[in-house]
Design an enzyme around this catalytic site. Structure first.
Site, PDB file in Angstrom:
ATOM      1  N   HIS A 157       2.662  -5.665  -0.372  1.00 50.42           N
ATOM      2  CA  HIS A 157       2.895  -4.156   0.381  1.00 50.42           C
ATOM      3  C   HIS A 157       1.632  -3.788   0.833  1.00 50.42           C
ATOM      4  O   HIS A 157       2.055  -3.171   1.650  1.00 50.42           O
ATOM      5  CB  HIS A 157       4.095  -3.518   0.436  1.00 50.42           C
ATOM      6  N   ASP A 364      -4.174   0.860   4.287  1.00 53.74           N
ATOM      7  CA  ASP A 364      -2.834   0.835   4.102  1.00 53.74           C
ATOM      8  C   ASP A 364      -2.686  -0.353   4.521  1.00 53.74           C
ATOM      9  O   ASP A 364      -2.532  -1.465   5.793  1.00 53.74           O
ATOM     10  CB  ASP A 364      -2.280   2.509   4.901  1.00 53.74           C
TER      11      ASP A 364
END
Ligand code: ADQ
Length: 460
Positions: A157, A364
């Site tokens: 992720h 991110d």
């Protein structure tokens, strides 16, 4: 059709009560598991004095959940330690914050063995196993060592960092080698996939050909599977009483001023301090905007047992205080900083009320807030998304105002531009963004990954 076993550090399917605070990821995985009679296995979040290896099986929101407790040493060495003090900062390019302690890597290894041994009795021959995220990279190796032949997939992720960063990790080859015990390794973006390919070519004595990556004498499949939000659920939540109440309350308190919103876990990777300083720059550069705009930053408490998270909290409070002290007037505060969690439907109402979404992480994996912000807008009068080029989401969301979050000038100028953007341009950009967010939703992500895993074989 094979049964799906999802494995993640924490297990948090939505409760019977509905939306609440469950994330989109939890909702999507829960939907898959309900359809497939699957199991969701992971840590309960609880600790016991010593590890028991006992499984507690429950049905939560129609999903079979298998939970195990860890012990306190596991929490410190594996979770707070290797996962959150070593891998998280390193994969987010914060080599300065990454701690390398032998007890952390031992704890990480030990807990991965505990996951494997506790999961083992639940596995049936046809099951597909899907492991989530950086906490559990070595899990497939531990399962293979115990004779598991099932197809096992892994999804990361967070970013896969550049080779020069990843190689600062002591014994990085051992960790990277364990990824090759999966049948499929998924990344959020092509960039992260390419960074992995680069590592493999230079450090693993191998290379990548199409989907196949070979290194350390073994081959696996790799691919980019950008995650999305549960679009249908999120859009539906905008009409909920909670969303409407939050929306009305913000508009009433805005007093006609424009709203810039930020919503993040309180984490150094999210760039909150740089964001506040850029906003301060915007105020300094645009005196005509004083008292006409405000920034609402909602920051969820996160990992507060880790020092770096206490530090960032303290420094953000100091920056907020300084900026507010300098610019506030009797009836205007430039930054409203809210350090707490909110229901997802309330957040939908907050996004809807905003003129600008400020999503400026320094690094991110994807960033789902950017997608939620777009999904929540009114298509007739949408707000403008400002998005960091270092969020995985920037690859797909090219119609946002893409900025370098390290440049105060650039972010300040983007804020000015967003606030002044004509309706026609806002609508044009939003249409393109919202089409992508709707199409590439979390269901597409899950189906894409699982189909690919199903088609793969362990003997590539
Ligand atoms: P996160 O780092 O947690 O996830 P993100 O993708 O932005 O980051 O997701 C955060 C989620 O938490 C969003 O759904 C958001 O609505 C919710 N949230 C944030 N603040 C909240 C608050 N105050 N109250 C309630 N909810 C709040 C990791 C990676 C990301 C990747 C995701 C999914 O770091 O890069 O996008 O996993 O893969």
């Amino acid at each position: 059709m094979s049964r799906l076993i999802v494995v993640s550090n924490r297990v948090n399917p939505p409760s019977e009560a509905g939306v609440g605070t469950s994330g989109g990821l939890a909702m999507a995985l829960a939907a898959a598991l309900r359809e497939d009679r699957g199991i969701w296995f992971g840590w309960s979040g609880q600790t016991t004095e010593s590890f028991t290896g006992q499984l507690s099986m429950q049905k939560v929101g129609g999903v079979t959940v298998a939970l195990m407790d860890l012990d306190e040493q596991d929490r410190q060495e594996y979770y707070n330690g290797y996962a959150n003090k070593t891998l998280w900062p390193l994969f987010h390019y914060r080599v300065d914050l990454a701690a390398y302690e032998r007890s952390f890597s031992e704890g990480y290894q030990r807990v991965n063995v505990r996951f494997a041994e506790t999961l083992l009795p639940l596995i049936e021959p046809d099951d597909l196993i899907w492991v989530q995220d950086y906490h559990l990279i070595p899990l497939a190796s531990e399962l293979r060592r115990r004779g598991v032949k099932n197809r096992i997939g892994f999804f990361l992720h967070i970013p896969w960092p550049a080779r020069g960063i990843f190689t600062t990790l002591p014994r990085h080859e051992e960790l990277a080698r364990t990824l090759f015990d999966y049948d499929l390794v998924g990344f959020q973006t092509e960039d992260f996939r390419d960074a992995f390919a680069d590592y493999v070519a230079h450090e693993g004595g191998g290379g990548v050909l199409g989907e196949e990556a070979t290194a350390f004498g073994v081959t696996t499949r790799i691919g980019a599977f950008p995650i999305g939000i549960d679009y249908a659920e999120f859009v539906a939540s905008i009409d909920s009483p909670q969303a409407e109440a939050a929306h009305a309350r913000i508009l009433a308190s805005a007093n006609g001023r424009k709203l810039i919103v930020g919503v993040d876990r309180l984490d150094y990777s999210k760039g909150l301090e740089d964001r506040f300083l850029a906003y301060e720059q915007f105020l300094a550069d645009n005196p005509d905007q004083l008292e006409r705009v405000f920034l609402l930053q909602i920051a969820t408490p996160s990992r507060d047992e880790v020092d770096a998270y206490q530090d960032i909290r303290a420094s953000l409070e100091a920056v907020t205080g300084r900026i507010n002290g300098e610019y506030s007037t009797m009836d205007w505060v430039p930054i409203r900083y809210v350090h707490r969690s909110h229901r997802r439907d309330e957040l939908a109402g907050v996004y809807r009320a905003a003129d600008v979404g400020l999503v400026t992480p320094l690094r991110d994996g994807m960033n789902l807030v950017a997608k939620e912000f777009v999904a929540a807008q009114d298509g007739e009068d949408p707000g403008v998304l400002i998005l960091s080029r270092f969020a995985g989401a920037a690859d797909q969301m090219t119609e946002a105002l893409i900025v370098n979050p390290f440049s105060r000038e650039e972010v300040a100028e983007a804020i000015r531009q967003a606030l002044a953007m004509p309706l026609e341009e806002r609508v044009r950009r939003w249409r393109a963004l919202s089409e992508g967010v709707r199409r590439d939703d979390v269901v597409a992500w899950r189906e894409g990954f699982v189909a690919r895993l199903e088609a793969s074989r362990s003997d590539v």
